[in-house]
Design a protein around this motif. Structure first.
Motif, mmCIF file in Angstrom:
data_model
loop_
_atom_site.group_PDB
_atom_site.id
_atom_site.type_symbol
_atom_site.label_atom_id
_atom_site.label_comp_id
_atom_site.label_asym_id
_atom_site.label_seq_id
_atom_site.Cartn_x
_atom_site.Cartn_y
_atom_site.Cartn_z
ATOM 1 N N VAL B 488 11.719 -82.534 -34.543
ATOM 2 C CA VAL B 488 11.363 -81.571 -35.588
ATOM 3 C C VAL B 488 9.853 -81.601 -35.739
ATOM 4 O O VAL B 488 9.182 -82.457 -35.158
ATOM 5 C CB VAL B 488 12.040 -81.891 -36.935
ATOM 6 N N GLY B 489 9.316 -80.697 -36.514
ATOM 7 C CA GLY B 489 7.860 -80.622 -36.642
ATOM 8 C C GLY B 489 7.314 -81.122 -37.959
ATOM 9 O O GLY B 489 6.111 -81.147 -38.158
ATOM 10 N N SER B 490 8.197 -81.530 -38.871
ATOM 11 C CA SER B 490 7.724 -81.979 -40.183
ATOM 12 C C SER B 490 8.102 -83.434 -40.397
ATOM 13 O O SER B 490 9.267 -83.794 -40.229
ATOM 14 C CB SER B 490 8.345 -81.142 -41.299
ATOM 15 N N PRO B 491 7.144 -84.263 -40.762
ATOM 16 C CA PRO B 491 7.430 -85.685 -40.923
ATOM 17 C C PRO B 491 8.129 -86.017 -42.241
ATOM 18 O O PRO B 491 7.991 -85.298 -43.224
ATOM 19 C CB PRO B 491 6.043 -86.326 -40.891
ATOM 20 N N ASP B 492 8.849 -87.130 -42.225
ATOM 21 C CA ASP B 492 9.362 -87.745 -43.445
ATOM 22 C C ASP B 492 8.170 -88.406 -44.123
ATOM 23 O O ASP B 492 7.489 -89.227 -43.521
ATOM 24 C CB ASP B 492 10.411 -88.800 -43.069
ATOM 25 N N LEU B 518 15.555 -89.792 -34.111
ATOM 26 C CA LEU B 518 14.552 -88.801 -34.504
ATOM 27 C C LEU B 518 13.228 -89.175 -33.853
ATOM 28 O O LEU B 518 12.720 -90.281 -34.041
ATOM 29 C CB LEU B 518 14.429 -88.779 -36.030
ATOM 30 N N GLN B 519 12.687 -88.260 -33.070
ATOM 31 C CA GLN B 519 11.426 -88.551 -32.366
ATOM 32 C C GLN B 519 10.252 -88.531 -33.344
ATOM 33 O O GLN B 519 10.206 -87.675 -34.238
ATOM 34 C CB GLN B 519 11.168 -87.458 -31.315
ATOM 35 N N PRO B 520 9.281 -89.421 -33.146
ATOM 36 C CA PRO B 520 8.036 -89.290 -33.904
ATOM 37 C C PRO B 520 7.378 -87.954 -33.549
ATOM 38 O O PRO B 520 7.570 -87.447 -32.435
ATOM 39 C CB PRO B 520 7.172 -90.454 -33.427
ATOM 40 N N ILE B 521 6.608 -87.416 -34.471
ATOM 41 C CA ILE B 521 6.063 -86.080 -34.226
ATOM 42 C C ILE B 521 4.770 -86.140 -33.431
ATOM 43 O O ILE B 521 3.859 -86.904 -33.730
ATOM 44 C CB ILE B 521 5.846 -85.351 -35.562
#
Lengths: 155, 778
Positions: B488-492, B518-521
């Motif tokens: 995804v393009g938005s971080p936690d 979940l991949q790091p962005i």
């Protein structure tokens, strides 16, 4: 000026060269790679760098490394590895005592220091013990619940 | 796919996936990452003047120090930063506009040396008259901060006024104001003030950049918006955006303060000057207050009319935002204030203006709620005063005017279904609104209760599309799991979004949660997404994830159905195994990934193991007037408090906070409750304590011992969260965001409670004991 010091960190002995101006926080993070202890304000105002020094809770950004020669240090990594406060860590997870997690190590070290002294603290005592640690995310409610739960689980 | 059946891990508590690491000190934030022995440290030379012509910057004394590798000034960097309005130099050019503005930046082999070198840079100023008040800034004789603002690059929805300090003005209108005032039996006008406060995330801003031999640059940052940073920095520096790869580190709190470019461009510049060497800048706490962002001060002029039955007839409001020296980060906020500036009420005649004004203060950026906490501070106090003027109970007056599903909002738009009234009733019940006030703990103290409702818009302007990719990866035979990789393009940023991603993907695909990775962005690889603003990640990014999983699932099931000669509808995925209800055949995903599926003729079919999802919100007709295209949907809620005030000292004890928000559908109720309680306490801190104080542009409280944040001692004895669920039509499983809105109604609820307890009305934030005490003396 350079000093040679010995530190016993999380049960391991380290011989270290430090500068006079290096804080214990600098040495833990930069020289020993123990980055679980956080750097939030550098002047003792946020609590994120809380550790135990010779079994006392201190702010590691306010302790010069050279002063700590010969001392025993416990950081969050050591606390976690020992398993002695696993119930406290579990309670933080269960009660959402953290969100972003940046302040969490400091809270754990402060809460563990309290529970070691006082196995069944009341809410006011917990609040007083954690008043020097800032958290911007949780609103403290989950943290208070976590420490209360841990104190009940202990014995 | 049947969404009702596929909700295995949704709508129920699910532990944070990263919590175990967080309680062991194992999460690596930006400053915890290792960059090797070539790491170089940066330090900023700040302006010490609020407004001055920059006569000279002498870098020679810094450069003379051994170990100093680079010193850059504004002469080296011509462009200006901005994602909506390019009005902020990376390093000051010919003038400085606030104390704390970067004038030069130094790189050296140690952090101590970088700071020492920065102190040796000699800056010569010629002071200019300053502007320290947003109203004075609008006077015709006010000194101008940006005389050429109309020539700056900007997006179509930004409206600056040449020759003034007005960086942007927008307006939303409906009805006929004359008719509205004529229908009113009671008209009340007043002005409310919101203080500038600081986001004060516990983790300071930090960034590292490195220029690689192939000409690409990696920027590691503590950021809420990696794609915004990539686009903005590349555009300002004239770089091909594909050369700049932004990698999001774990974020130690953001609240809006990390949603734009602040210091990240500085390390990119130094990395370009020092090819090959990683350059790191981590701010000191004082720099957070002066050099990054603050929540804007608000001046709100409100005029409201109601008829004798207690129905609102007209509202005119002017929201004036103190942008500081850069307005770029406030453009969407100003639009939100115009388009939601009524508060959640059905009012036939409305004229709202929202102005963003330059002053010689630290640039402002939205903080949690995108201006809504500030707007409701004014509207929700005014509602109580209108109720008093009409002789009505504040709750009854609100109930008579609350907006309902089907009510018109702006031209061509009607309100969607909302649980607003339910939220109000729930919090009122929680604080026993109908009962007599509680007895104070001693003589000389008074108790009072207050409530407030709120709404908050998701704007089309900021709801840029979200995308997601979900793919199956092959893994070594020895491993038991089949990795499901999600991009995804938005971080936690700490709210728990990553946990929600795992819940969504595992439930919808039909795999165990521990398979989901979940991949790091990294903007070089991740799928594009807009900033995580407005508490909309669950909704926008969640929708993209749902679509990506549906895409992948469709590919897998149609391939297997073809191979088995069965209708795809006969197949399902349960615990990572494809089953047929018709033939009772089964095939594990792991086997499908490794071997494909065999067709009847013996050949092997290998489906594509990748699904893509894209979500773009729909909004009313874009061809129409600007105000009509603005709002995609609203979140709603209500908050109520009980306070006890000491009449002798003005001290306020908040005894009880009750919050209720309509979250559509709580995909993870524990995380929702944690957001609501945490947001309420953050708002309590802003309401009672926080203010960035300044004297003629000089910041006075730039450390945490002078700037009061709430501690655990301030936690009320009772704090409760009520989750209301009226599904959001276009939300994933009906969900909408909550994190941004969780504090919006608290400040006016406290002010209303203090007014009920003491009879004094505090219209300027924060409500300090001193303010209360002074008001009690008059």
């Amino acid at each position: 000026m350079r000093h040679e010091i010995t530190l016993h960190v999380n049960g391991h002995e380290h011989r270290l060269q430090v500068e006079s101006h290096h804080t214990l926080l600098d040495v833990l993070r930069r020289q020993l790679g123990l980055t679980g202890t956080k750097h939030g304000c550098d002047c003792g105002e946020c609590g994120a760098c809380s550790i135990w020094l010779n079994d006392r809770l201190v702010l590691s950004c306010l302790v010069l490394a050279a002063e700590a020669d010969g001392a025993h240090v416990l950081t969050v990594e050591g606390l976690a590895a020992s398993g002695e406060f696993a119930h406290l860590q579990e309670a933080f997870i269960e009660h959402h005592g953290m969100q972003c997690g940046f302040c969490t190590a400091g809270f754990l070290m402060a809460a563990a220091a309290l529970l070691r002294e006082n196995a069944r603290p009341d809410a006011a005592t917990i609040r007083a013990a954690l008043a020097g640690n800032l958290c911007r995310c949780t609103g403290y409610h989950g943290i208070l619940r976590a420490v209360q739960t841990a104190s009940r689980m202990r014995r | 796919m049947n969404p009702v059946r596929k909700t295995q891990w949704l709508g129920r508590p699910f532990p944070r996936i990263e919590a175990g690491l967080k309680v062991a000190g194992g999460i690596r934030y930006l400053d915890d990452m290792a960059f090797g022995p070539d790491l170089v440290y940066a330090a900023i030379v700040h302006s010490t003047r609020p407004h001055a012509r920059l006569v000279g910057v002498n870098t020679a004394p810094a450069q003379a120090l051994e170990g100093v590798l680079a010193v850059l000034t504004g002469r080296d960097v011509p462009g200006r930063l901005g994602h909506a309005l390019a009005d902020r130099p990376i390093l000051a050019h010919d003038r400085v506009r606030y104390v704390g503005e970067p004038v030069a930046v130094v790189a050296a082999v140690s952090p101590e040396l970088a700071v020492a070198a920065a102190q040796r840079v000699k800056v010569t100023y010629e002071d200019l008259p300053g502007v320290f008040d947003s109203e004075k800034a609008l006077r015709p004789d006010a000194p101008l901060l940006h005389p050429q603002v109309d020539e700056y690059e900007r997006r179509a929805f930004v409206h600056p006024r040449a020759g003034t300090n007005l960086a942007h003005v927008c307006r939303a209108r409906r009805g006929d104001m004359e008719a509205g005032w004529q229908a009113a039996s009671t008209v009340l006008a007043d002005t409310y003030r919101g203080a500038p406060i600081q986001h004060a995330s516990m983790e300071p801003h930090g960034a590292v950049a490195q220029c690689h031999p192939d000409g690409t640059i990696t920027l590691w940052a503590s950021t809420q918006a990696p794609f915004v940073q990539q686009a903005t920095i590349a555009q300002t520096l004239g770089l091909d955006p594909r050369r700049l790869h932004v990698r999001a580190a774990a974020v130690g709190g953001g609240f809006g303060g990390k949603s734009f470019v602040s210091i990240e461009a500085l390390v990119v510049l130094l990395a370009l000057a020092l090819p090959g060497r990683p350059v790191k800048l981590v701010l000191q706490r004082a720099e957070e207050f002066t050099t990054t962002f603050v929540r804007p001060a608000l001046l709100a002029h409100v005029r409201m009319g109601a008829d004798r039955h207690g129905k609102l007839t007209a509202l005119e409001a002017h929201y004036v935002w103190d942008a500081g020296a850069s307005a770029d980060a406030l453009i969407e906020l100003a639009w939100a204030a115009a388009l939601a500036g009524t508060g959640p009420y059905a009012i036939p005649h409305v004229d709202l203006t929202s102005s963003v004004v330059y002053t010689n203060h630290t640039p402002a950026a939205p903080m949690r709620g995108n201006g809504m906490a500030e707007v409701h501070w004014a509207i929700e106090q005014h509602m109580d005063r209108m109720a008093a003027a009409l002789g009505m109970d504040p709750m009854s007056f609100r109930l008579r005017n609350l907006i309902k599903g089907g009510d018109p909002v702006w031209d061509g738009q009607v309100m969607h279904a909302t649980g607003l009234e339910q939220c109000l009733r729930q919090v009122a019940q929680a604080v026993r609104w109908q009962a007599a006030p509680g007895k104070p703990s001693s003589a000389g103290r008074r108790r009072g209760r207050g409530l407030a409702v709120m709404w908050s818009p998701v704007l089309r302007h900021m709801a840029i599309s979200a995308t997601a990719v979900v793919r199956l990866e092959s893994s070594p035979a020895a491993e038991a799991i089949q990795p499901v990789v999600v991009e995804v393009g938005s971080p936690d940023t700490g709210q728990g979004f990553a946990t929600l991603v795992v819940q969504l993907v595992s439930s919808l695909l039909g795999v165990p949660p521990e398979w989901v990775q979940l991949q790091p962005i990294d903007t070089a690889r991740s799928s594009f997404s807009g900033p995580g603003l407005g508490g909309q990640l669950t909704w926008s990014q969640g929708n993209a994830i749902v679509r990506a999983v549906q895409d992948l699932r469709g590919r897998l099931l149609s391939a297997v159905a073809q191979a088995w000669d069965e209708p795809p509808g006969a197949l399902d995925i349960v615990e990572g195994v494809i089953h047929s209800h018709a033939s009772h055949r089964s095939l594990s995903l792991r086997q499908l990934v490794q071997e494909g599926v065999r067709l009847a003729d013996g050949s092997v079919l290998r489906p594509e193991l990748r699904g893509e999802g894209r979500f773009e919100p729909t909004a009313p007709d874009e061809a129409g007037d600007e105000q009509a295209l603005g709002v995609v949907h609203f979140s709603t809620g209500a908050q109520a408090v009980e306070v006890e005030v000491d009449l002798e000292t003005g001290t306020i004890d908040v005894l009880h906070i009750a919050s209720a928000f309509d979250v559509g559908h709580a995909l993870n109720p524990d995380l929702v409750v944690a957001q609501i309680k945490g947001g309420a306490m953050q708002a309590l801190s802003a309401t009672l304590f926080e203010q960035v104080r300044r004297a003629d542009g000089i910041p006075l409280n730039v450390r945490l011992s002078d700037y009061h944040l709430a501690t655990i001692l301030d936690l009320p004895p009772t704090i409760e969260a009520v989750v209301v669920e009226v599904p959001q039509g276009d939300g994933p499983f009906g969900a909408r965001g909550v994190s941004d809105h969780a504090g919006v109604g608290l400040a006016p609820a406290i002010a209303n409670a203090v007014a009920q307890a003491t009879g004094v009305r505090i219209t300027a934030m924060p409500i300090t004991p001193e303010h209360v005490w002074r008001a009690l003396q008059t």
